[in-house]
Design an enzyme around this catalytic site. Structure first.
Site, PDB file in Angstrom:
ATOM      1  N   HIS A  56       0.828  -1.080   0.036  1.00 36.15           N
ATOM      2  CA  HIS A  56      -0.103   0.054   0.015  1.00 36.15           C
ATOM      3  C   HIS A  56       1.003   1.340  -0.003  1.00 36.15           C
ATOM      4  O   HIS A  56       2.037   1.131   0.286  1.00 36.15           O
ATOM      5  CB  HIS A  56      -0.965  -0.032   1.240  1.00 36.15           C
ATOM      6  CG  HIS A  56      -0.248   0.043   2.457  1.00 36.15           C
ATOM      7  ND1 HIS A  56       0.304  -0.958   3.003  1.00 36.15           N
ATOM      8  CD2 HIS A  56      -0.573   0.968   3.349  1.00 36.15           C
ATOM      9  CE1 HIS A  56       0.572  -0.443   4.307  1.00 36.15           C
ATOM     10  NE2 HIS A  56       0.213   0.528   4.543  1.00 36.15           N
ATOM     11  N   HIS A  58       1.493   4.028   1.910  1.00 38.24           N
ATOM     12  CA  HIS A  58       1.952   4.651   2.842  1.00 38.24           C
ATOM     13  C   HIS A  58       3.351   4.877   3.073  1.00 38.24           C
ATOM     14  O   HIS A  58       4.050   3.878   2.667  1.00 38.24           O
ATOM     15  CB  HIS A  58       1.350   4.105   4.456  1.00 38.24           C
ATOM     16  CG  HIS A  58       0.038   4.477   4.574  1.00 38.24           C
ATOM     17  ND1 HIS A  58      -0.915   3.917   5.462  1.00 38.24           N
ATOM     18  CD2 HIS A  58      -0.903   5.435   4.266  1.00 38.24           C
ATOM     19  CE1 HIS A  58      -1.945   4.067   5.468  1.00 38.24           C
ATOM     20  NE2 HIS A  58      -2.021   5.207   4.844  1.00 38.24           N
ATOM     21  N   ASP A  60       5.645   4.833   5.036  1.00 39.64           N
ATOM     22  CA  ASP A  60       6.492   4.027   5.925  1.00 39.64           C
ATOM     23  C   ASP A  60       6.664   2.413   5.136  1.00 39.64           C
ATOM     24  O   ASP A  60       7.042   1.510   5.857  1.00 39.64           O
ATOM     25  CB  ASP A  60       5.993   3.828   7.257  1.00 39.64           C
ATOM     26  CG  ASP A  60       4.434   2.979   7.402  1.00 39.64           C
ATOM     27  OD1 ASP A  60       3.719   3.787   6.703  1.00 39.64           O
ATOM     28  OD2 ASP A  60       4.404   2.213   8.213  1.00 39.64           O
ATOM     29  N   HIS A  61       5.866   2.457   3.943  1.00 37.04           N
ATOM     30  CA  HIS A  61       6.108   1.302   3.107  1.00 37.04           C
ATOM     31  C   HIS A  61       6.667   1.402   1.898  1.00 37.04           C
ATOM     32  O   HIS A  61       7.082   0.552   1.248  1.00 37.04           O
ATOM     33  CB  HIS A  61       4.726   0.633   2.982  1.00 37.04           C
ATOM     34  CG  HIS A  61       4.014   0.059   4.409  1.00 37.04           C
ATOM     35  ND1 HIS A  61       4.044  -1.223   4.693  1.00 37.04           N
ATOM     36  CD2 HIS A  61       3.405   0.769   5.274  1.00 37.04           C
ATOM     37  CE1 HIS A  61       3.644  -1.336   5.939  1.00 37.04           C
ATOM     38  NE2 HIS A  61       3.251   0.097   6.433  1.00 37.04           N
ATOM     39  N   HIS A 114      -7.593  -0.518   5.408  1.00 39.31           N
ATOM     40  CA  HIS A 114      -6.566   0.411   5.971  1.00 39.31           C
ATOM     41  C   HIS A 114      -6.209   1.424   4.865  1.00 39.31           C
ATOM     42  O   HIS A 114      -6.327   2.571   5.227  1.00 39.31           O
ATOM     43  CB  HIS A 114      -5.213  -0.371   6.106  1.00 39.31           C
ATOM     44  CG  HIS A 114      -4.203   0.367   6.561  1.00 39.31           C
ATOM     45  ND1 HIS A 114      -4.045   1.024   7.856  1.00 39.31           N
ATOM     46  CD2 HIS A 114      -2.892   0.773   5.932  1.00 39.31           C
ATOM     47  CE1 HIS A 114      -2.859   1.676   8.064  1.00 39.31           C
ATOM     48  NE2 HIS A 114      -2.184   1.440   6.809  1.00 39.31           N
ATOM     49  N   ASP A 133      -0.450  -3.940   6.234  1.00 41.70           N
ATOM     50  CA  ASP A 133      -0.920  -3.305   7.585  1.00 41.70           C
ATOM     51  C   ASP A 133      -2.526  -3.739   7.379  1.00 41.70           C
ATOM     52  O   ASP A 133      -3.616  -2.800   8.064  1.00 41.70           O
ATOM     53  CB  ASP A 133      -0.702  -1.834   7.604  1.00 41.70           C
ATOM     54  CG  ASP A 133       0.344  -1.241   7.635  1.00 41.70           C
ATOM     55  OD1 ASP A 133       1.505  -2.104   8.126  1.00 41.70           O
ATOM     56  OD2 ASP A 133       0.629  -0.163   7.666  1.00 41.70           O
ATOM     57  N   HIS A 171       4.360  -4.241  10.782  1.00 41.22           N
ATOM     58  CA  HIS A 171       4.734  -3.580  12.001  1.00 41.22           C
ATOM     59  C   HIS A 171       4.901  -4.728  13.068  1.00 41.22           C
ATOM     60  O   HIS A 171       4.162  -5.758  13.234  1.00 41.22           O
ATOM     61  CB  HIS A 171       3.644  -2.696  12.495  1.00 41.22           C
ATOM     62  CG  HIS A 171       3.728  -1.620  11.770  1.00 41.22           C
ATOM     63  ND1 HIS A 171       4.464  -0.317  11.659  1.00 41.22           N
ATOM     64  CD2 HIS A 171       2.869  -1.313  10.293  1.00 41.22           C
ATOM     65  CE1 HIS A 171       4.181   0.435  10.742  1.00 41.22           C
ATOM     66  NE2 HIS A 171       3.431  -0.225  10.034  1.00 41.22           N
TER      67      HIS A 171
HETATM   68 FE    FE Z   1       2.499   0.992   8.257  1.00 42.92          FE
HETATM   69 ZN    ZN Z   2      -0.025   1.669   6.656  1.00 43.27          ZN
END
Ligand code: FE
Ligand code: ZN
Length: 255
Positions: A56, A58, A60-61, A114, A133, A171
């Site tokens: 996805h 985001h 942080d990915h 998400h 996530d 995570h």
């Molecule tokens: Fe994440």
């Molecule tokens: Zn995420």
């Protein structure tokens, strides 16, 4: 030949993971939270990065994608519905598509909730699923772009995978998830066992993942919204599972 994996921490609580096909030498990073730890893992294993499979959009990915692509010229595979928000995409995929990493093959499973275009990669031959996530150990992702009903249906798709499927999530949230899960099912024995196991793993500095679908079904409250005792335990006996899920998710948001 069976796939090999390498799991490592990124950013504050993200996981990075490499998937390696020993036969062809192909290696995929599942998401790219940041380039540094992924390059370190490549150096340690001697594997050469050929693909990045994105779950996805985001940051942080996806934050490490551009630097890795510039350096390794790897292919970037991403969900079609989010490709415009992800750098360097070469191939977009949807539900039912197949993605290969060397001789390894993944089925793409759309798991919106998400984010609205979130996908998971299921390597059925190797009994591995990379779920980003959507599903966490004893938890699930926040519903940010979708609806709780959508998230529940996505989780059901993952719950339907064979029990021995190993789940890699995005995570390390397991300990906090267990604290919350105990408020939903205080007497769940499988959950108590997971709590002890998780405490041991974390004390040794070990990751708490992967986990199997079979283990999660017994202890993850977000996969148990259609268990009558769970609904009854939160005062929702007889309610639709998606309503029960929505309530559990809402409680977690406030926890
Ligand atoms: Fe994440
Ligand atoms: Zn995420």
């Amino acid at each position: 030949m069976p796939a090999e994996t390498r799991l490592f921490r990124c950013l504050s609580d993200n996981y990075g993971v490499l998937l390696h096909d020993p036969e062809s030498g192909a290696t995929a990073a599942i998401d790219a939270p940041e380039a540094g730890p992924i390059e370190a893992a490549l150096k340690e294993t001697g594997w050469k990065l050929t693909d990045i499979l994105v779950t996805h959009h985001h940051a942080d990915h996806t934050g490490g994608i551009q630097a890795l692509k510039d350096k390794y010229k790897c292919r970037v595979v991403a969900p079609a519905a989010e490709a415009d928000k992800i750098p360097g995409v070469d191939l977009t995929v949807r539900e039912g598509d197949k993605v290969t990493v060397g001789k390894l093959t993944a089925n793409v499973i759309e798991t919106p909730g998400h984010t609205s275009g979130h996908i998971a990669y299921w390597f059925h031959g190797d009994k591995l699923a990379f779920v980003g996530d959507t599903l966490f150990a004893i938890g699930c992702g926040r519903v940010i772009e979708g609806t709780p009903g959508m998230m529940w249906r996505s989780l059901l798709k993952l719950r339907d995978l064979p029990d021995d499927t190993k789940i890699y999530c995005g995570h390390e949230y397991t300990a906090a998830n267990i604290k919350f899960a105990k408020t939903i099912e205080p007497d769940n024995k499988a959950l108590a066992a997971r709590e002890a196991q998780t405490a041991q793993q974390l004390a040794k500095g070990e990751p708490t993942i992967p986990v199997t679908i079979g283990e999660e079904k017994l202890a993850n409250p977000f996969l148990r919204a259609d268990v009558p005792e769970v609904a009854a335990g939160i005062g929702m006996a007889g309610k639709e599972p998606s309503q029960v899920f929505t309530e559990i998710r809402a409680r977690k948001n406030k926890f």
